[in-house]
Design a protein around this motif. Structure first.
Motif, PDB file in Angstrom:
ATOM      1  N   ARG A  77       0.834  -0.892   0.011  1.00 45.85           N
ATOM      2  CA  ARG A  77       0.175   0.052  -0.104  1.00 45.85           C
ATOM      3  C   ARG A  77       0.844   1.247  -0.079  1.00 45.85           C
ATOM      4  O   ARG A  77       1.770   1.383   0.652  1.00 45.85           O
ATOM      5  CB  ARG A  77      -1.100   0.016   1.195  1.00 45.85           C
ATOM      6  CG  ARG A  77      -1.754   1.239   1.364  1.00 45.85           C
ATOM      7  CD  ARG A  77      -2.714   1.116   2.430  1.00 45.85           C
ATOM      8  NE  ARG A  77      -3.665  -0.043   2.092  1.00 45.85           N
ATOM      9  CZ  ARG A  77      -4.813  -0.001   1.346  1.00 45.85           C
ATOM     10  NH1 ARG A  77      -5.164   1.125   0.887  1.00 45.85           N
ATOM     11  NH2 ARG A  77      -5.666  -0.889   1.062  1.00 45.85           N
ATOM     12  N   SER A  78       0.485   2.260  -0.827  1.00 46.72           N
ATOM     13  CA  SER A  78       1.295   3.539  -0.805  1.00 46.72           C
ATOM     14  C   SER A  78       1.114   4.245   0.605  1.00 46.72           C
ATOM     15  O   SER A  78       0.112   4.417   1.092  1.00 46.72           O
ATOM     16  CB  SER A  78       0.820   4.297  -2.039  1.00 46.72           C
ATOM     17  OG  SER A  78       1.366   5.634  -2.017  1.00 46.72           O
ATOM     18  N   VAL A  79       2.217   4.634   0.975  1.00 49.80           N
ATOM     19  CA  VAL A  79       2.507   5.561   2.010  1.00 49.80           C
ATOM     20  C   VAL A  79       2.483   6.811   1.871  1.00 49.80           C
ATOM     21  O   VAL A  79       3.074   7.908   2.613  1.00 49.80           O
ATOM     22  CB  VAL A  79       3.285   5.138   2.975  1.00 49.80           C
ATOM     23  CG1 VAL A  79       2.656   3.849   3.816  1.00 49.80           C
ATOM     24  CG2 VAL A  79       4.609   4.955   2.504  1.00 49.80           C
ATOM     25  N   THR A  80       2.323   7.472   0.487  1.00 50.16           N
ATOM     26  CA  THR A  80       2.196   8.672  -0.043  1.00 50.16           C
ATOM     27  C   THR A  80       0.796   9.621   0.034  1.00 50.16           C
ATOM     28  O   THR A  80      -0.015   8.782  -0.167  1.00 50.16           O
ATOM     29  CB  THR A  80       2.783   8.825  -1.605  1.00 50.16           C
ATOM     30  OG1 THR A  80       3.978   8.189  -1.545  1.00 50.16           O
ATOM     31  CG2 THR A  80       2.919  10.011  -2.023  1.00 50.16           C
ATOM     32  N   LEU A 129       0.484  20.314   6.125  1.00 51.92           N
ATOM     33  CA  LEU A 129       1.723  19.880   6.887  1.00 51.92           C
ATOM     34  C   LEU A 129       2.419  18.855   6.086  1.00 51.92           C
ATOM     35  O   LEU A 129       3.929  19.040   6.247  1.00 51.92           O
ATOM     36  CB  LEU A 129       1.332  19.494   8.075  1.00 51.92           C
ATOM     37  CG  LEU A 129       2.599  19.134   9.063  1.00 51.92           C
ATOM     38  CD1 LEU A 129       3.205  20.277   9.363  1.00 51.92           C
ATOM     39  CD2 LEU A 129       2.153  18.329  10.271  1.00 51.92           C
ATOM     40  N   TYR A 130       1.917  17.764   5.340  1.00 52.93           N
ATOM     41  CA  TYR A 130       2.537  16.781   4.484  1.00 52.93           C
ATOM     42  C   TYR A 130       3.483  17.437   3.540  1.00 52.93           C
ATOM     43  O   TYR A 130       4.541  17.308   3.391  1.00 52.93           O
ATOM     44  CB  TYR A 130       1.596  15.892   4.151  1.00 52.93           C
ATOM     45  CG  TYR A 130       2.339  14.738   3.279  1.00 52.93           C
ATOM     46  CD1 TYR A 130       2.591  13.422   3.619  1.00 52.93           C
ATOM     47  CD2 TYR A 130       2.520  14.783   1.853  1.00 52.93           C
ATOM     48  CE1 TYR A 130       3.179  12.562   3.188  1.00 52.93           C
ATOM     49  CE2 TYR A 130       3.249  13.828   1.083  1.00 52.93           C
ATOM     50  CZ  TYR A 130       3.450  12.669   1.895  1.00 52.93           C
ATOM     51  OH  TYR A 130       4.253  11.663   0.998  1.00 52.93           O
ATOM     52  N   ALA A 131       2.931  18.502   2.807  1.00 56.04           N
ATOM     53  CA  ALA A 131       3.287  19.128   1.720  1.00 56.04           C
ATOM     54  C   ALA A 131       4.554  19.937   2.219  1.00 56.04           C
ATOM     55  O   ALA A 131       5.805  20.062   1.856  1.00 56.04           O
ATOM     56  CB  ALA A 131       2.687  20.115   1.114  1.00 56.04           C
ATOM     57  N   THR A 141       8.295  11.178   5.467  1.00 58.99           N
ATOM     58  CA  THR A 141       6.966  11.478   5.288  1.00 58.99           C
ATOM     59  C   THR A 141       6.096  10.128   5.142  1.00 58.99           C
ATOM     60  O   THR A 141       6.319   9.783   3.913  1.00 58.99           O
ATOM     61  CB  THR A 141       6.533  12.923   4.709  1.00 58.99           C
ATOM     62  OG1 THR A 141       7.158  12.416   3.426  1.00 58.99           O
ATOM     63  CG2 THR A 141       7.320  13.921   5.303  1.00 58.99           C
ATOM     64  N   TRP A 142       5.286   9.930   5.894  1.00 55.22           N
ATOM     65  CA  TRP A 142       4.460   8.693   5.575  1.00 55.22           C
ATOM     66  C   TRP A 142       2.842   9.147   5.930  1.00 55.22           C
ATOM     67  O   TRP A 142       2.479   9.606   6.792  1.00 55.22           O
ATOM     68  CB  TRP A 142       4.700   7.499   6.385  1.00 55.22           C
ATOM     69  CG  TRP A 142       6.155   7.086   6.431  1.00 55.22           C
ATOM     70  CD1 TRP A 142       6.826   6.541   5.180  1.00 55.22           C
ATOM     71  CD2 TRP A 142       7.090   7.296   7.408  1.00 55.22           C
ATOM     72  NE1 TRP A 142       8.209   6.313   5.606  1.00 55.22           N
ATOM     73  CE2 TRP A 142       8.466   6.835   6.840  1.00 55.22           C
ATOM     74  CE3 TRP A 142       7.010   7.864   8.793  1.00 55.22           C
ATOM     75  CZ2 TRP A 142       9.585   6.856   7.674  1.00 55.22           C
ATOM     76  CZ3 TRP A 142       8.278   7.830   9.440  1.00 55.22           C
ATOM     77  CH2 TRP A 142       9.386   7.224   8.869  1.00 55.22           C
ATOM     78  N   TRP A 143       2.001   8.502   4.911  1.00 60.25           N
ATOM     79  CA  TRP A 143       0.531   8.831   5.133  1.00 60.25           C
ATOM     80  C   TRP A 143      -0.277   7.596   5.237  1.00 60.25           C
ATOM     81  O   TRP A 143      -0.073   6.813   4.290  1.00 60.25           O
ATOM     82  CB  TRP A 143       0.246   9.591   3.854  1.00 60.25           C
ATOM     83  CG  TRP A 143      -1.337   9.889   3.877  1.00 60.25           C
ATOM     84  CD1 TRP A 143      -2.413   9.175   3.689  1.00 60.25           C
ATOM     85  CD2 TRP A 143      -1.882  11.213   4.445  1.00 60.25           C
ATOM     86  NE1 TRP A 143      -3.538   9.888   3.839  1.00 60.25           N
ATOM     87  CE2 TRP A 143      -3.351  11.086   4.166  1.00 60.25           C
ATOM     88  CE3 TRP A 143      -1.298  12.471   4.525  1.00 60.25           C
ATOM     89  CZ2 TRP A 143      -4.077  12.081   4.467  1.00 60.25           C
ATOM     90  CZ3 TRP A 143      -2.361  13.549   4.830  1.00 60.25           C
ATOM     91  CH2 TRP A 143      -3.574  13.532   4.892  1.00 60.25           C
ATOM     92  N   VAL A 144      -0.814   7.211   6.219  1.00 58.91           N
ATOM     93  CA  VAL A 144      -1.451   5.848   6.456  1.00 58.91           C
ATOM     94  C   VAL A 144      -2.970   6.115   6.694  1.00 58.91           C
ATOM     95  O   VAL A 144      -3.410   6.907   7.598  1.00 58.91           O
ATOM     96  CB  VAL A 144      -0.823   5.262   7.907  1.00 58.91           C
ATOM     97  CG1 VAL A 144      -1.480   3.912   8.010  1.00 58.91           C
ATOM     98  CG2 VAL A 144       0.519   5.016   7.400  1.00 58.91           C
ATOM     99  N   VAL A 157       2.647  -1.690   7.772  1.00 61.24           N
ATOM    100  CA  VAL A 157       3.376  -2.441   7.151  1.00 61.24           C
ATOM    101  C   VAL A 157       4.467  -1.979   6.233  1.00 61.24           C
ATOM    102  O   VAL A 157       5.851  -2.353   6.300  1.00 61.24           O
ATOM    103  CB  VAL A 157       2.707  -3.873   6.548  1.00 61.24           C
ATOM    104  CG1 VAL A 157       3.836  -4.655   5.729  1.00 61.24           C
ATOM    105  CG2 VAL A 157       2.187  -4.780   7.691  1.00 61.24           C
ATOM    106  N   ALA A 158       3.910  -1.159   5.234  1.00 60.05           N
ATOM    107  CA  ALA A 158       4.540  -0.427   4.389  1.00 60.05           C
ATOM    108  C   ALA A 158       5.831   0.537   5.036  1.00 60.05           C
ATOM    109  O   ALA A 158       6.850   0.476   4.593  1.00 60.05           O
ATOM    110  CB  ALA A 158       3.744   0.465   3.216  1.00 60.05           C
ATOM    111  N   VAL A 159       5.263   1.141   6.108  1.00 63.13           N
ATOM    112  CA  VAL A 159       6.261   1.994   6.475  1.00 63.13           C
ATOM    113  C   VAL A 159       7.349   1.399   7.204  1.00 63.13           C
ATOM    114  O   VAL A 159       8.404   1.316   6.948  1.00 63.13           O
ATOM    115  CB  VAL A 159       5.536   2.756   8.061  1.00 63.13           C
ATOM    116  CG1 VAL A 159       6.573   3.569   8.573  1.00 63.13           C
ATOM    117  CG2 VAL A 159       4.537   3.821   7.314  1.00 63.13           C
ATOM    118  N   ALA A 160       6.846  -0.052   8.040  1.00 58.73           N
ATOM    119  CA  ALA A 160       7.987  -0.785   8.601  1.00 58.73           C
ATOM    120  C   ALA A 160       9.013  -1.289   7.581  1.00 58.73           C
ATOM    121  O   ALA A 160      10.182  -1.434   7.659  1.00 58.73           O
ATOM    122  CB  ALA A 160       7.168  -1.928   9.352  1.00 58.73           C
TER     123      ALA A 160
END
Length: 762
Positions: A77-80, A129-131, A141-144, A157-160
């Motif tokens: 899964r994308s964390v963008t 804030l992410y930008a 930077t990660w978006w979940v 999981v993707a971040v890990a």
């Protein structure tokens, strides 16, 4: 090597360091060793660097096989962040943006929660804030998404994996055991400082786990965890959370949001539409996009607002996806609010849904006393358990659930030194929920108002604040609930309106009372003109009309009403006497005090017989009769009657009751008419001081009843013109601001200042 991965070492860095070590070692060896040793050392270090450089890519390749699958074999899964959903310009959130940037720059061992009503703009703030964070080179930077357990765990999981987790770590993460959470945070704690982890749509606490420092969300000083959620309760998030509660946008920023989306739109129309939408960011975005897109159904903000008034708001505020297909469900207002109710039902609070339906029947954005909900009809609607304590817990449990998801807002009103707890709804929450309300909910809403009105007495100033609170809610019921009411509930609603009209008229809010009566009569024509409830309300409308200075019209209305009562087969005596009392006074106010005196004498006698000499209604007629006596030349008789009425009212109602003050005030007016100006001044100053203490100096009853007008006349009668002019000038200014330049009270004061005698009409 497993130990190295566990601590999150960066193997690309090891490779670089190995190369540097080869160079340094070669130089050192060249200085102190022979050529053969130099070659051996350099070769050994180069081999180490080569192994380090080859192993990591192969390990990562094993994790990221064809098809984008990681070590667990599941899709990655994308964390963008979904940056395409961010507004071009974030309006009205400058303070919140500054606060979040400061938290990101200097993490203080707390995680941040951006909370608020669905559609208020929480994700937009997080995207901003992410930008900001991604513009900083080297910052992680990660978006979940925490919308579901699956999206949340996939994101973690993707971040890990990006932090170097192996297959065993990933399996533990997916299992969700406590050790896996520790492993995740060990990986995260080894990442470069300044990272940002955004967890969006975290509305279900079951997804997040414990918030005590052992769950998925924990505070850190190495980076910032930012959570967006509809849950705004500080108590639920705990002491390690910094909760930023977002409210709707203010008028200015909300207007600019619409203007950003529609090129060439009218700012005035945008301001009106922004107000209609209550500053809710999602609604503003939908409305602006709908108006601004090609071949829109609406050619202006004004036409869109007219559609909101004429059509179902949930149909109008539904963004057309165009070539992109239907909108994401959470971008539809109705859906996003209903999702919150569904989650409350799943959490064991199903009665929150009928409670919100009930609350939506009342006026939005205005306080609804919680005490209004503590009645049999509401308990039955919520299927509450029997017994007082259990019922109260059941009700407050539902209110708490709605508040925690920001569907309602808690408030307080100060009344008579006590705080009254209230609940209010955003206009769009109210309107969308009302579209799902059953007829039973509307009927219960009417019954709850009637029960709440039990303490109300029109001539008791202590109950006027209650009337002021309930009037807008009754007007809302008249506007939207009447199609769902049977004849009994129609009549009940009219009776409630009549009581509120009377209270508003007594309090001096005559314009409000007159409009409420007109609205009520207009919307309940199905009852018939001769229905008792309509006749009673018509009498209150006539009285309010007279108090607004149109006594000729009031007299005509009351005469017609009296005829209507006489046409009834068995007209109720007390209702008839009320109309006759009002008609007699209207006759006097239109100039015939002799006839008024005769009729008031008859009404007083009948009220004595039916109610007793000391009943408040009898006392009211006796007071009016004393004034008619004074107007017809019987000053001594009138003064004696006033003294009796004052004594009786004080005994029955208390010294500070408004009717006691009214008696003193009328007595002082009589003194002015008889040129007893010094006596009048003494009484009027007492009346003014007491009114100011009880009602406040700017209360309509204080200004409209004109004690200062009559004091001005008393001062003029004593030759104290300068004092009178100063007093009346200030009064005129206040009356003009409160009532307008054409109100009878304002006109009378202006005439007195100009030297005209207004005694015949006061």
């Amino acid at each position: 090597m497993l130990v190295v991965v566990h601590f999150g070492f960066r193997w690309d860095r090891v490779r670089l360091v190995g190369g540097v070590m080869v160079v340094v070692a070669s130089v050192v060896a060249a200085l102190f060793l022979d050529a053969q040793v130099v070659g051996s050392v350099a070769g050994l270090l180069g081999a180490v660097a080569t192994v380090a450089g080859v192993w990591l890519p192969r390990r990562r390749a094993g994790q990221r096989q064809v098809g984008g699958r990681g070590v667990s074999g599941s899709p990655r899964r994308s964390v963008t962040a979904p940056v395409g959903d961010a507004p071009l310009v974030l309006r009205g959130r400058e303070a919140e943006v500054s606060r979040l940037r400061a938290a990101l720059a200097r993490p203080a061992g707390r995680y941040v929660v951006v909370a608020g009503l669905a559609g208020v703009g929480k994700s937009a703030l997080a995207l901003t804030l992410y930008a900001h964070a991604t513009h900083r080179r080297g910052r992680h930077t990660w978006w979940v998404s925490a919308r579901t357990p699956e999206t949340f765990i996939d994101g973690l999981v993707a971040v890990a994996e990006l932090l170097g987790a192996d297959a065993t770590d990933v399996e533990g993460l997916r299992a969700g055991n406590g050790r896996a959470r520790d492993v995740f945070w060990e990986l995260l704690s080894q990442a470069d400082r300044g990272w940002l982890l955004i967890i969006d749509d975290a509305d279900e606490f079951g997804v997040l786990g414990a918030l005590d420092g052992t769950g998925w969300i924990r505070p850190s000083r190495r980076g910032l965890v930012l959570v967006t959620s509809r849950v705004s309760s500080d108590h639920l998030w705990g002491h390690t959370a910094d909760v930023i509660t977002l409210g709707p946008l203010a008028q200015g920023p909300a207007t600019r949001v619409l203007m950003d989306l529609v090129d060439g739109g009218s700012e005035e129309q945008a301001r009106s539409l922004a107000h209609r939408l209550g500053g809710l960011a999602l609604a503003l975005r939908v409305a602006g996009s709908d108006v601004g897109w090609e071949f829109s159904r609406w050619d202006s903000f004004a036409s869109y607002e007219r559609a909101l008034e004429a059509e179902d708001v949930t149909d109008v505020l539904r963004l057309d996806g165009g070539v992109d297909g239907p909108p994401e469900p959470r971008h539809a207002l109705e859906t996003t609010f209903e999702l919150s109710l569904t989650s409350l039902g799943e959490a064991g609070v199903p009665h929150a849904t009928p409670l919100l339906r009930l609350l939506s029947c009342y006026a939005p954005h205005l306080p609804i006393p919680v005490s209004l909900l503590t009645c049999e009809g509401v308990y039955s609607l919520l299927d509450s358990p029997r017994g007082g304590a259990g019922r109260h817990r059941h009700l407050h449990n539902a209110l708490r659930g709605l508040a925690q998801l920001s569907l309602v807002t808690e408030g307080h009103l100060e009344r008579e030194g006590a705080r009254t707890k209230t609940v209010s709804l955003h206009p769009l929450v109210s309107q969308t929920s009302r579209s799902h309300a059953s007829g039973v909910a509307h009927q219960v809403a009417v019954g709850a108002v009637v029960t709440a009105l039990d303490p109300l007495r029109a001539d008791d100033s202590r109950t006027w604040p209650l009337a002021a609170i309930l009037i807008p809610h009754v007007r809302q019921l008249l506007a939207t609930s009447t199609p769902y009411l049977d004849e009994e509930h129609h009549a009940t609603l009219l009776d409630a309106a009549a009581r509120l009209v009377a209270a508003a008229t007594w309090s001096g809010a005559t314009a409000t009372s007159e409009q409420l009566a007109v609205d009520a009569l207009t919307r309940t024509t199905s009852l018939g003109d001769d229905h008792t409830s309509r006749l009673n309300l018509s009498a209150e409308l006539a009285w309010a009309t007279g108090r607004n200075g149109r006594w000729d019209t009031a007299r005509t209305m009351l005469t017609s009403l009296l005829d209507a009562w006489h046409s009834q087969p068995d007209p109720p005596l007390l209702n008839m006497l009320e109309v006759r009392h009002k008609l007699a006074w209207a006759i006097g106010k239109t100039g015939n005090w002799e006839l008024a005196r005769a009729q008031l004498t008859a009404v007083a006698e009948q009220r004595r017989h039916a109610l007793g000499d000391d009943h408040p209604d009898t006392l009211h007629t006796r007071c009016c009769l004393a004034w008619a006596m004074w107007r017809t030349g019987s000053g001594a008789e009138a003064e004696a009657e006033y003294q009796k009425v004052i004594a009786d009212r004080r005994a029955v109602l208390g010294d500070d009751h408004v009717e006691v003050l009214d008696s003193y005030h009328s007595l002082a007016e009589g003194y002015v008419l008889d040129n007893r100006h010094e006596e009048a001044e003494t009484v009027l100053r007492t009346v003014i001081t007491t009114r100011d203490r009880i009602l406040g100096p700017e209360h309509p009853e204080t200004l409209d009843n004109c004690p200062r007008y009559w004091l001005g006349r008393a001062l003029q009668g004593q030759g104290r013109s300068a004092e009178a002019t100063e007093l009346l000038t200030k009064l005129l200014k206040e009356q003009t601001m409160m009532f307008g330049a054409d109100h009878p009270a304002t006109a009378a004061t202006r005439a007195l200042l100009s030297g005209q005698d207004e005694s015949a009409t006061q």
